[in-house]
Each structure stands twice: as C-alpha cells, then as structure tokens.
Design a protein around this motif. Sequence first.
Motif, PDB file in Angstrom:
ATOM      1  N   LEU A  22      -1.075   9.805 -14.662  1.00 34.21           N
ATOM      2  CA  LEU A  22      -0.969   8.595 -13.845  1.00 34.21           C
ATOM      3  C   LEU A  22       0.376   8.539 -13.144  1.00 34.21           C
ATOM      4  O   LEU A  22       0.462   8.175 -11.969  1.00 34.21           O
ATOM      5  N   ASN A  23       1.436   8.891 -13.849  1.00 38.64           N
ATOM      6  CA  ASN A  23       2.764   8.939 -13.221  1.00 38.64           C
ATOM      7  C   ASN A  23       2.778   9.945 -12.078  1.00 38.64           C
ATOM      8  O   ASN A  23       3.315   9.674 -11.001  1.00 38.64           O
ATOM      9  N   GLU A  24       2.198  11.113 -12.311  1.00 39.73           N
ATOM     10  CA  GLU A  24       2.162  12.141 -11.266  1.00 39.73           C
ATOM     11  C   GLU A  24       1.372  11.668 -10.053  1.00 39.73           C
ATOM     12  O   GLU A  24       1.780  11.902  -8.906  1.00 39.73           O
ATOM     13  N   THR A  65       1.413  10.095  -4.572  1.00 39.82           N
ATOM     14  CA  THR A  65       0.916   9.177  -3.542  1.00 39.82           C
ATOM     15  C   THR A  65       2.070   8.555  -2.778  1.00 39.82           C
ATOM     16  O   THR A  65       2.052   8.501  -1.546  1.00 39.82           O
ATOM     17  N   ALA A  66       3.082   8.093  -3.481  1.00 41.97           N
ATOM     18  CA  ALA A  66       4.253   7.494  -2.823  1.00 41.97           C
ATOM     19  C   ALA A  66       4.920   8.498  -1.890  1.00 41.97           C
ATOM     20  O   ALA A  66       5.310   8.154  -0.765  1.00 41.97           O
ATOM     21  N   LYS A  67       5.022   9.745  -2.330  1.00 41.91           N
ATOM     22  CA  LYS A  67       5.641  10.789  -1.503  1.00 41.91           C
ATOM     23  C   LYS A  67       4.790  11.065  -0.260  1.00 41.91           C
ATOM     24  O   LYS A  67       5.324  11.182   0.851  1.00 41.91           O
ATOM     25  N   ALA A  68       3.476  11.164  -0.431  1.00 41.92           N
ATOM     26  CA  ALA A  68       2.587  11.435   0.702  1.00 41.92           C
ATOM     27  C   ALA A  68       2.631  10.302   1.723  1.00 41.92           C
ATOM     28  O   ALA A  68       2.637  10.543   2.933  1.00 41.92           O
ATOM     29  N   VAL A  69       2.699   9.060   1.242  1.00 43.22           N
ATOM     30  CA  VAL A  69       2.747   7.906   2.144  1.00 43.22           C
ATOM     31  C   VAL A  69       4.100   7.832   2.849  1.00 43.22           C
ATOM     32  O   VAL A  69       4.175   7.491   4.029  1.00 43.22           O
ATOM     33  N   ALA A  70       5.181   8.169   2.138  1.00 41.55           N
ATOM     34  CA  ALA A  70       6.504   8.183   2.761  1.00 41.55           C
ATOM     35  C   ALA A  70       6.573   9.224   3.865  1.00 41.55           C
ATOM     36  O   ALA A  70       7.193   9.002   4.906  1.00 41.55           O
ATOM     37  N   THR A  71       5.891  10.350   3.655  1.00 39.97           N
ATOM     38  CA  THR A  71       5.855  11.420   4.657  1.00 39.97           C
ATOM     39  C   THR A  71       5.060  10.990   5.881  1.00 39.97           C
ATOM     40  O   THR A  71       5.458  11.232   7.012  1.00 39.97           O
ATOM     41  N   PRO A  79       2.626   7.458   6.812  1.00 36.19           N
ATOM     42  CA  PRO A  79       1.965   6.222   6.388  1.00 36.19           C
ATOM     43  C   PRO A  79       0.437   6.266   6.525  1.00 36.19           C
ATOM     44  O   PRO A  79      -0.265   5.551   5.822  1.00 36.19           O
ATOM     45  N   ALA A  80      -0.098   7.130   7.373  1.00 32.23           N
ATOM     46  CA  ALA A  80      -1.552   7.254   7.511  1.00 32.23           C
ATOM     47  C   ALA A  80      -2.189   7.753   6.215  1.00 32.23           C
ATOM     48  O   ALA A  80      -3.382   7.536   5.986  1.00 32.23           O
ATOM     49  N   ASN A  81      -1.404   8.397   5.367  1.00 33.78           N
ATOM     50  CA  ASN A  81      -1.918   8.876   4.081  1.00 33.78           C
ATOM     51  C   ASN A  81      -2.272   7.744   3.117  1.00 33.78           C
ATOM     52  O   ASN A  81      -2.888   7.983   2.084  1.00 33.78           O
ATOM     53  N   ALA A  82      -1.885   6.522   3.446  1.00 37.76           N
ATOM     54  CA  ALA A  82      -2.201   5.375   2.599  1.00 37.76           C
ATOM     55  C   ALA A  82      -3.596   4.826   2.875  1.00 37.76           C
ATOM     56  O   ALA A  82      -4.116   4.017   2.116  1.00 37.76           O
TER      57      ALA A  82
END
Length: 170
Positions: free
Chosen positions: A8-10, A15-21, A23-26
């Motif tokens: 869950l931590n991973e 997810t946070a890293k992908a969204v920071a890269t 925002p469409a990844n959210a």
Amino acid sequence: MTSQLTTLNEISHATAKAVATDPANAHFVFRAAGVTEGTVGSVVTARSHTVRVDEPSALGGADAAANPVEVYLAALISCQVVTYRFWAQRLGIAVDDITITAEGDLDVRGFFGIDDAVRPGFQAVRVNVRISGPETEQRYAELQQAVDAHCPVLDLSTGVTPVSTTLEIG
C-alpha cells in the motif's frame, strides 16, 4: 500484514510520483454496463467482473441477489475498508481489524411515485465502524476524519456529482 502495508505504501508513493510527473495520471475512467435479467433484475459487468442485482419479491423481483440500494451499501462498506487501510498506513496508525456495517432508511413512496415530495433514495444512512488495535481513541478518530474526507463512495453520497444520461432509441 507488513507486506500488504508495504505494498500500500508503494502504491501510494508510486501514484504520487506519477501524478507529480504528469497531473493527467490522476485521471481514471471506470466503466460498467448492465442488461436486464428476469422481471426487475440486472447483470452488470465492470472490467471482467459480474454483479447480479435483483429485488426482493415484495418489490417484484425473484430475490436472487442484493437489490441496488444494498449494492450501494456494499460499495460504501468496501470503499470504507480500502480507505481505512490506505489512510492507516499513510498516517502510521496500527489497525488489527476493521468491521463495518451500514444501513439505510428508504421510503418507497418516492420510488413508486406515490408521493413526489419523498426522495426516492435513502433518507438516511448509518455507518458503524468497529476498529481494533493498539492505538489511542484520538488516533482512531484522526483516522476516521481522514477516511471521511477521502472515501470516494462516501463522497458520492455527501457531495454533488453531476450525472448526465443519454437515451438511445432502437
């Protein structure tokens, strides 16, 4: 349990890293499709999963499955479980067990059009969360606040979600 929390931590960190890269990844689009089955039942498919829905005999069904509002309660409970698990690990709160029940009050006068002043959905929903673990009441209250603020299915009931319907004939 530790490997599940690590996972869950991973997931949270990835997810946070992908969204920071980007925002469409959210953005995700979830889909479901349903067809009729029996008098008032339906078969709904979401991805590769099938959910059957029916009404009790008092409401014209064969009582072959949970009815739509019971499926909603199941969705709310399962979403609460997931959200409790994610936020417990995020906040570093230890949880041994979670048991959730939900019930809703429905006045069928709204559904049957007997009284249009009565809403057709639940008039009230009560959720009971029983949580056990080594933390203080204050920590579990903090967890509940985080869950109530971030549970997607709870938000569907407490927030305003625009819904548009397209009718296709033929």
